[in-house]
Scaffold this motif. Structure first.
Motif, PDB file in Angstrom:
ATOM      1  N   UNK A  53     -11.742  -8.774  -8.150  1.00  0.00           N
ATOM      2  CA  UNK A  53     -10.414  -8.723  -8.738  1.00  0.00           C
ATOM      3  C   UNK A  53      -9.397  -7.526  -8.546  1.00  0.00           C
ATOM      4  N   UNK A  54     -10.239  -6.326  -8.628  1.00  0.00           N
ATOM      5  CA  UNK A  54      -9.892  -5.109  -8.485  1.00  0.00           C
ATOM      6  C   UNK A  54      -9.211  -5.045  -7.034  1.00  0.00           C
ATOM      7  N   UNK A  55      -9.883  -5.508  -5.895  1.00  0.00           N
ATOM      8  CA  UNK A  55      -9.555  -5.532  -4.636  1.00  0.00           C
ATOM      9  C   UNK A  55      -8.157  -5.973  -4.571  1.00  0.00           C
ATOM     10  N   UNK A  56      -8.026  -7.426  -4.991  1.00  0.00           N
ATOM     11  CA  UNK A  56      -6.733  -8.024  -4.902  1.00  0.00           C
ATOM     12  C   UNK A  56      -5.676  -7.152  -5.694  1.00  0.00           C
ATOM     13  N   UNK A  57      -5.944  -6.458  -6.696  1.00  0.00           N
ATOM     14  CA  UNK A  57      -4.855  -5.727  -7.278  1.00  0.00           C
ATOM     15  C   UNK A  57      -4.300  -4.606  -6.531  1.00  0.00           C
ATOM     16  N   UNK A  62     -20.169 -14.551   1.112  1.00  0.00           N
ATOM     17  CA  UNK A  62     -20.077 -13.315   1.475  1.00  0.00           C
ATOM     18  C   UNK A  62     -18.578 -12.882   2.121  1.00  0.00           C
ATOM     19  N   UNK A  63     -17.776 -14.036   2.398  1.00  0.00           N
ATOM     20  CA  UNK A  63     -16.384 -13.788   3.017  1.00  0.00           C
ATOM     21  C   UNK A  63     -15.266 -13.842   1.802  1.00  0.00           C
ATOM     22  N   UNK A  64     -16.009 -13.882   0.435  1.00  0.00           N
ATOM     23  CA  UNK A  64     -14.973 -14.057  -0.591  1.00  0.00           C
ATOM     24  C   UNK A  64     -13.922 -12.826  -0.755  1.00  0.00           C
ATOM     25  N   UNK A  65     -14.537 -11.532  -0.286  1.00  0.00           N
ATOM     26  CA  UNK A  65     -13.780 -10.528  -0.797  1.00  0.00           C
ATOM     27  C   UNK A  65     -12.738 -10.500   0.473  1.00  0.00           C
ATOM     28  N   UNK A  66     -12.993 -10.611   1.712  1.00  0.00           N
ATOM     29  CA  UNK A  66     -11.940 -10.683   2.735  1.00  0.00           C
ATOM     30  C   UNK A  66     -11.063 -11.582   2.604  1.00  0.00           C
ATOM     31  N   UNK A  71      -9.833 -13.142  -0.187  1.00  0.00           N
ATOM     32  CA  UNK A  71      -8.985 -12.863  -1.399  1.00  0.00           C
ATOM     33  C   UNK A  71      -7.999 -11.837  -1.055  1.00  0.00           C
ATOM     34  N   UNK A  72      -8.577 -10.706  -0.229  1.00  0.00           N
ATOM     35  CA  UNK A  72      -7.283  -9.644   0.113  1.00  0.00           C
ATOM     36  C   UNK A  72      -6.482 -10.314   1.126  1.00  0.00           C
ATOM     37  N   UNK A  73      -7.001 -11.257   2.105  1.00  0.00           N
ATOM     38  CA  UNK A  73      -6.110 -11.831   3.146  1.00  0.00           C
ATOM     39  C   UNK A  73      -5.044 -12.431   2.163  1.00  0.00           C
ATOM     40  N   UNK A  74      -5.596 -13.389   1.466  1.00  0.00           N
ATOM     41  CA  UNK A  74      -4.318 -14.194   0.698  1.00  0.00           C
ATOM     42  C   UNK A  74      -3.578 -13.298  -0.083  1.00  0.00           C
ATOM     43  N   UNK A  75      -3.948 -12.228  -0.526  1.00  0.00           N
ATOM     44  CA  UNK A  75      -3.015 -11.215  -1.443  1.00  0.00           C
ATOM     45  C   UNK A  75      -2.072 -10.681  -0.398  1.00  0.00           C
ATOM     46  N   UNK A  76      -2.337 -10.081   0.757  1.00  0.00           N
ATOM     47  CA  UNK A  76      -1.486  -9.471   1.691  1.00  0.00           C
ATOM     48  C   UNK A  76      -0.539 -10.610   2.152  1.00  0.00           C
ATOM     49  N   UNK A  77      -0.833 -11.799   2.611  1.00  0.00           N
ATOM     50  CA  UNK A  77       0.011 -12.851   2.847  1.00  0.00           C
ATOM     51  C   UNK A  77       1.093 -12.978   1.852  1.00  0.00           C
ATOM     52  N   UNK A  78       0.599 -13.228   0.555  1.00  0.00           N
ATOM     53  CA  UNK A  78       1.557 -13.424  -0.574  1.00  0.00           C
ATOM     54  C   UNK A  78       2.560 -12.336  -0.737  1.00  0.00           C
TER      55      UNK A  78
END
Length: 351
Positions: free
Chosen positions: A336-340, A297-301, A303-310
């Protein structure tokens, strides 16, 4: 997904990540991603025009096309973690075609996978999405496992099936790292000769790196792995997001400097990741962080957290596999779209 939705997903960490002002390595010193990155940075290197063309084609593909950022789908886990462990949650992905379909439907810049996976569908898809052939792997049937990366195919095979780039892993710190460095350096040289760009999975692997904490993801140690990676002319570095620091001090081996900890980094994950970027020749080679294992369940959050940090650190993007392909395709596309969306959101800037 807009800025407010991204902030909501970050939860309690939203302020720490979205409002952080970096006082370590100033962003003006970095070679930052952008639409002109190839012209501004890679044009001045020794890379052949064919390499520049393939890099530019990859940067121009998918939802992030033309931004200077990358969203890649890596699926080499069938070897690295076993096919059963990787694909049992969604058996559709035993079929290589579904891997490529997910990369296309998910709007990624490209798909990175084994030579077998991409060769199985190359004639149908190599002209539709950039292929990155992963050349070496750690196989898991040898007992006891040796945790070694061995070549599964050649650069020439990758070229013949239509790949734009090749990838490889080095286990820095392992008993076999010297051989791996030499093998991968030679493979990358040949890839550049043939006009393909190079992506290096810069991972650490040594039981002594586990002390009071697991320092396999320490900013100082991973940063040094990155620095060796760009030395053998990796064009893109794949690295795990740093979770701590002080690895050199803990293992009491190698050399470091107090300023690494007092001035060049802080406890904020954005600054720890920026130190990784700095070791990539101040961003001349792009840093893409990996998405990590699927936790449900936490995958989306996550992934988005990692993208923001990067992104705020000055990185070039995210390469996320298991979080996407261990779900129904519709959910994988959404992740994948949320990361983008993080990289498309102009309010999220470089710290």
């Amino acid at each position: 997904m807009n800025y407010d939705q991204i902030a909501e997903l970050l939860g309690a960490d939203a302020k720490k990540l979205l409002e952080h002002k970096s006082t370590t390595i100033d962003k003006s010193k970095l070679h930052l991603p952008g639409p002109d990155f190839i012209d501004r940075v890679f044009y001045h290197t020794n890379r052949k025009p064919q390499v520049l063309r393939n890099l530019q084609a990859t940067f121009n593909h998918g939802r992030l096309g033309g931004t200077g950022y990358l969203s890649l789908l890596p699926v080499d886990q069938g070897i690295e973690h076993s096919a059963g462990a990787s694909f049992a949650p969604n058996p559709d992905y035993f079929d290589p075609e579904n891997i490529v379909k997910l990369a296309i439907e998910g709007g990624t810049n490209g798909v990175a996978s084994t030579i077998g996976v991409l060769a199985a569908v190359s004639r149908k898809y190599a002209h539709k999405i950039p292929f990155i052939v992963k050349l070496n792997h750690n196989e898991l049937l040898t007992y006891p496992n040796t945790y070694d990366q061995i070549m599964f195919g050649s650069v020439e095979e990758a070229y013949e099936l239509g790949a734009m780039g090749v990838g490889a892993t080095i286990y820095f710190g392992s008993e076999d790292s010297n051989r791996q460095i030499q093998e991968v350096a030679a493979a990358f040289e040949r890839a550049h000769e043939l006009g393909m760009y190079t992506v290096l999975w810069c991972y650490l692997r040594n039981s002594e790196f586990k002390r009071d904490q697991d320092y396999h993801t320490a900013a100082d140690l991973t940063g040094q792995a990155n620095h060796i990676g760009v030395t053998i002319q990796a064009d893109i570095i794949k690295q795990k997001l740093p979770t701590n620091n002080g690895g050199f001090k803990a293992i009491k081996f190698g050399k470091t400097h107090d300023k690494v900890y007092s001035e060049l980094t802080s406890d904020n994950p954005i600054d720890l990741t920026r130190y990784q970027v700095a070791n990539n020749y101040m961003g001349r080679a792009g840093l893409i962080n990996s998405g990590g294992a699927s936790k449900g369940e936490s995958d989306l959050a996550d992934a988005v957290t990692t993208a923001v940090v990067n992104k705020r650190a000055g990185g070039t993007g995210l390469i996320s596999g298991r979080k996407a392909f261990q779900k129904p395709m519709k959910e994988g596309v959404k992740l994948l779209n949320a990361i983008q969306d993080v990289y498309l959101e102009e309010q999220i800037d470089i710290a």
